[in-house]
Design a protein around this motif. Structure first.
Motif, PDB file in Angstrom:
ATOM      1  N   ILE A  43     -33.429  35.870  67.872  1.00 25.30           N
ATOM      2  CA  ILE A  43     -34.573  36.295  68.687  1.00 25.30           C
ATOM      3  C   ILE A  43     -35.827  36.550  67.860  1.00 25.30           C
ATOM      4  CG2 ILE A  43     -33.113  37.324  70.457  1.00 25.30           C
ATOM      5  CD1 ILE A  43     -33.673  40.051  69.227  1.00 25.30           C
ATOM      6  N   SER A  58     -39.504  33.365  78.680  1.00 27.89           N
ATOM      7  CA  SER A  58     -38.616  34.087  77.777  1.00 27.89           C
ATOM      8  C   SER A  58     -37.365  34.561  78.506  1.00 27.89           C
ATOM      9  CB  SER A  58     -39.337  35.284  77.158  1.00 27.89           C
ATOM     10  OG  SER A  58     -40.441  34.866  76.389  1.00 27.89           O
ATOM     11  N   PHE A  65     -29.628  32.246  74.997  1.00 25.75           N
ATOM     12  CA  PHE A  65     -29.429  33.286  73.984  1.00 25.75           C
ATOM     13  C   PHE A  65     -28.057  33.925  74.136  1.00 25.75           C
ATOM     14  CE2 PHE A  65     -29.514  37.891  73.195  1.00 25.75           C
ATOM     15  CZ  PHE A  65     -29.702  37.893  71.825  1.00 25.75           C
ATOM     16  N   LYS A 112     -28.920  28.044  67.853  1.00 23.84           N
ATOM     17  CA  LYS A 112     -29.958  28.409  68.815  1.00 23.84           C
ATOM     18  C   LYS A 112     -30.665  27.169  69.348  1.00 23.84           C
ATOM     19  CE  LYS A 112     -34.248  31.071  69.141  1.00 23.84           C
ATOM     20  NZ  LYS A 112     -35.187  31.952  68.400  1.00 23.84           N
TER      21      LYS A 112
END
Length: 245
Positions: A43, A58, A65, A112
């Motif tokens: 992050i 986001s 995530f 990621k």
């Protein structure tokens, strides 16, 4: 587990003889810090949203995530379980654990990138993703992920193999060696899954190489069947044993 059989009340040079019921080793503390840093890397590149639309973008990345975070937690849990059960701190264990932590950190961004790419349309909207990758590059991305997966679980195999060799030399009862071998075989199943995905990357066309990721969906049923099989053998060989001993 083996650590209870090795415990002598005093630490030995290899660390195997240390009583581990409540003690946390420095190697575990350091490992926890590395895993925490790896989660931070997931992050750290995110900026504070400058508009409501940026905020929504986001928030839509939460699922990607979450999957990346789950993968790291699963690796951490596997490593934590090994040290809680065996409490080893010999040179080979330290070296292998260091290699594991290095790979975890190195693969944080590829992990990621992969899951953000998978959900890029949901996060940014159709054809609005800032992440760029061509069909020709997709097989390479899947290979990178597969190689990292193989490396991580092969290191876990080597950790358990080292524990098995040490337990064999120390005259540990057959039940404990059986349980250690079970974990070794499980890690080989994980490695084989990664190898299967890697093979599909070579066999599939560039456009369909992303399908190599579906191989990892075989892990839950494969591990479940394996443990059922091994537990049946365990009960036959050691009928009076408690599974938690």
């Amino acid at each position: 587990m083996i650590r209870k059989l090795f415990s002598s009340g005093h630490a030995t040079g290899s660390g195997i003889g240390r009583k581990r019921d409540f003690e946390v080793q420095r190697i575990e503390t350091f490992s926890d810090g590395v895993f925490a840093f790896a989660v931070t890397l997931l992050i750290v590149s995110l900026e504070v949203p400058k508009s409501f639309e940026d905020l929504l973008t986001s928030m839509r990345g939460f699922f990607a995530f979450g999957i990346s975070f789950t993968v790291l937690i699963l690796i951490w849990a596997e490593q934590h379980r090994f040290f809680r059960n065996y409490g080893m701190e010999d040179g080979w264990t330290i070296a292998l654990n260091g290699a594991l932590l290095f790979i975890v950190l190195f693969y944080t961004y590829p992990l990621k990138f992969l899951f953000t790419l998978i959900f890029s349309d949901q996060i940014y909207g159709p054809n609005k993703s800032p992440m760029k990758i061509t069909a020709h590059q997709l097989p390479t991305l899947m290979m990178i992920y597969a190689l990292g997966f193989i490396a991580i679980y092969f290191i876990f195999f080597l950790l358990y193999f080292n524990a098995y060799i040490k337990s064999k030399k120390m005259g540990v009862p057959p039940l404990r060696k059986f349980d250690c071998k079970t974990e070794m075989y499980k890690e080989l199943i994980m490695v084989s899954t990664g190898l299967g995905s890697l093979l599909f990357c070579f066999l599939l066309t560039d456009e369909s190489s992303g399908s190599a990721g579906f191989v990892y969906m075989l892990i839950p049923p494969a591990i479940t069947i394996f443990y059922i099989f091994r537990n049946r053998i365990r009960k036959k060989l050691f009928p009076h044993s408690d599974h938690n001993n």
